[in-house]
Motif scaffolding. Structure first.
Motif, PDB file in Angstrom:
ATOM      1  N   LYS A 228       0.823  -1.202   0.000  1.00 48.63           N
ATOM      2  CA  LYS A 228       0.000   0.000   0.000  1.00 48.63           C
ATOM      3  C   LYS A 228       0.863   1.262   0.000  1.00 48.63           C
ATOM      4  CE  LYS A 228      -4.003  -2.097   2.260  1.00 48.63           C
ATOM      5  NZ  LYS A 228      -4.886  -2.084   3.451  1.00 48.63           N
TER       6      LYS A 228
ATOM      7  N   GLU B 129       2.080   1.683  -3.483  1.00 45.74           N
ATOM      8  CA  GLU B 129       1.025   2.257  -4.325  1.00 45.74           C
ATOM      9  C   GLU B 129       0.843   3.745  -4.033  1.00 45.74           C
ATOM     10  OE1 GLU B 129      -2.428  -0.047  -3.598  1.00 45.74           O
ATOM     11  OE2 GLU B 129      -1.716  -1.827  -4.686  1.00 45.74           O
ATOM     12  N   ASN B 130       0.884   4.056  -2.722  1.00 42.73           N
ATOM     13  CA  ASN B 130       0.753   5.454  -2.332  1.00 42.73           C
ATOM     14  C   ASN B 130       1.899   6.280  -2.903  1.00 42.73           C
ATOM     15  OD1 ASN B 130      -0.252   7.738  -1.045  1.00 42.73           O
ATOM     16  ND2 ASN B 130       0.853   7.319   0.845  1.00 42.73           N
TER      17      ASN B 130
ATOM     18  N   GLU C 220       3.641   5.555  -5.547  1.00 45.28           N
ATOM     19  CA  GLU C 220       3.462   5.657  -6.998  1.00 45.28           C
ATOM     20  C   GLU C 220       2.441   6.738  -7.343  1.00 45.28           C
ATOM     21  OE1 GLU C 220       2.436   1.819  -8.404  1.00 45.28           O
ATOM     22  OE2 GLU C 220       4.476   0.997  -8.222  1.00 45.28           O
ATOM     23  N   GLU C 221       1.353   6.785  -6.569  1.00 45.50           N
ATOM     24  CA  GLU C 221       0.366   7.836  -6.802  1.00 45.50           C
ATOM     25  C   GLU C 221       0.968   9.217  -6.569  1.00 45.50           C
ATOM     26  OE1 GLU C 221      -2.931   6.986  -4.333  1.00 45.50           O
ATOM     27  OE2 GLU C 221      -3.602   5.234  -5.495  1.00 45.50           O
ATOM     28  N   ILE C 222       1.741   9.305  -5.467  1.00 48.12           N
ATOM     29  CA  ILE C 222       2.396  10.586  -5.177  1.00 48.12           C
ATOM     30  C   ILE C 222       3.381  10.937  -6.289  1.00 48.12           C
ATOM     31  CG2 ILE C 222       3.977  11.757  -3.587  1.00 48.12           C
ATOM     32  CD1 ILE C 222       2.681  10.170  -1.324  1.00 48.12           C
TER      33      ILE C 222
ATOM     34  N   THR D  20       3.255   9.935  -9.434  1.00 43.85           N
ATOM     35  CA  THR D  20       2.484  10.328 -10.615  1.00 43.85           C
ATOM     36  C   THR D  20       1.942  11.749 -10.469  1.00 43.85           C
ATOM     37  OG1 THR D  20       1.839   8.033 -10.970  1.00 43.85           O
ATOM     38  CG2 THR D  20       0.539   9.715 -12.092  1.00 43.85           C
ATOM     39  N   GLU D  21       1.435  12.043  -9.252  1.00 47.20           N
ATOM     40  CA  GLU D  21       0.912  13.376  -9.007  1.00 47.20           C
ATOM     41  C   GLU D  21       2.013  14.433  -9.112  1.00 47.20           C
ATOM     42  OE1 GLU D  21      -1.591  15.798  -5.538  1.00 47.20           O
ATOM     43  OE2 GLU D  21      -1.035  13.681  -5.262  1.00 47.20           O
TER      44      GLU D  21
ATOM     45  N   GLN E 135       2.735  14.925 -12.736  1.00 47.01           N
ATOM     46  CA  GLN E 135       1.715  15.762 -13.361  1.00 47.01           C
ATOM     47  C   GLN E 135       1.871  17.218 -12.947  1.00 47.01           C
ATOM     48  OE1 GLN E 135      -1.948  13.934 -12.158  1.00 47.01           O
ATOM     49  NE2 GLN E 135      -1.776  12.228 -13.618  1.00 47.01           N
TER      50      GLN E 135
END
Length: 204
Positions: free
Chosen positions: A76, A79-80, A82-84, A86-87, A90
């Motif tokens: 988790k 994943e967190n 990776e999201e961070i 990606t964010e 961006q």
């Protein structure tokens, strides 16, 4: 005696357990307990070894469950992250686009400022000259004056042409008069010569 830090506890566990969880040691203990249970002579010793095996097995299951929970937590967290990530990517892309847009706006603002400075300079030059209405009046006045001068020029040329013709007639008249005078003088000389001749003949 000073307090024991978390790093020291972890270091000791690594030195003792090898991987920090103690699973290998528990498995070895469980295996030894199983061998003793198999080789136990009395029922009481067998029951004691059985209870030890159950306790060790429970510890292994607990450690395994804790390890799975840590593994799930790590997944988790990944994943967190990776999201961070990606964010953040961006946000970086949006920031680059915003910077590029700001650069364009700065260039446009510089062009506008330059154009305004040029317009102000042209306005100052234009203000030094008369306005369109006055200029048109001056052009109209100059045009009328030019037409008047052209008329005067034509009149002068006509008079000059007339004077040329009159002078030509005068020269012709003078030439004719001079010719007439010359002819009269010739006739006069001829008459005088004839008279002299006649007088000479009469004297004889």
């Amino acid at each position: 005696m000073g307090s024991v830090t978390d790093d020291e506890v972890i270091r000791k566990r690594l030195l003792i357990d090898g991987d920090g969880a103690g699973d290998d040691r528990r498995i070895n203990v469980l295996l030894k307990s199983f061998i003793k249970w198999c080789n136990s002579g009395s029922q009481e010793d067998g029951y004691t070894q059985y209870q030890r095996m159950l306790g060790t097995l429970g510890q292994c299951e607990f450690s395994m469950g804790k390890t799975l929970l840590v593994y799930d937590m790590n997944l988790k967290e990944m994943e967190n992250y990776e999201e961070i990530y990606t964010e953040i990517g961006q946000n970086l892309t949006a920031a680059h686009e915003k910077i590029a847009e700001c650069k364009k706006e700065i260039l446009q603002a510089k062009r506008i400022r330059k154009n305004r400075q040029e317009y102000d300079a042209l306005a100052k030059v234009i203000q030094q000259h008369p306005d369109r209405h006055d200029t048109l009046k001056q052009l109209e006045s100059l045009d009328k004056e030019l037409q008047h001068l052209s008329q005067i020029k034509e009149n002068v040329e006509d008079k000059l042409e007339l004077r040329k013709k009159q002078f030509h007639v005068l020269l012709s008249t003078i030439q004719e008069l001079q010719q007439t005078l010359e002819n009269d003088e010739k006739f006069s000389d001829a008459d005088e010569h004839q008279e002299n001749q006649m007088e000479t003949e009469n004297g004889h």
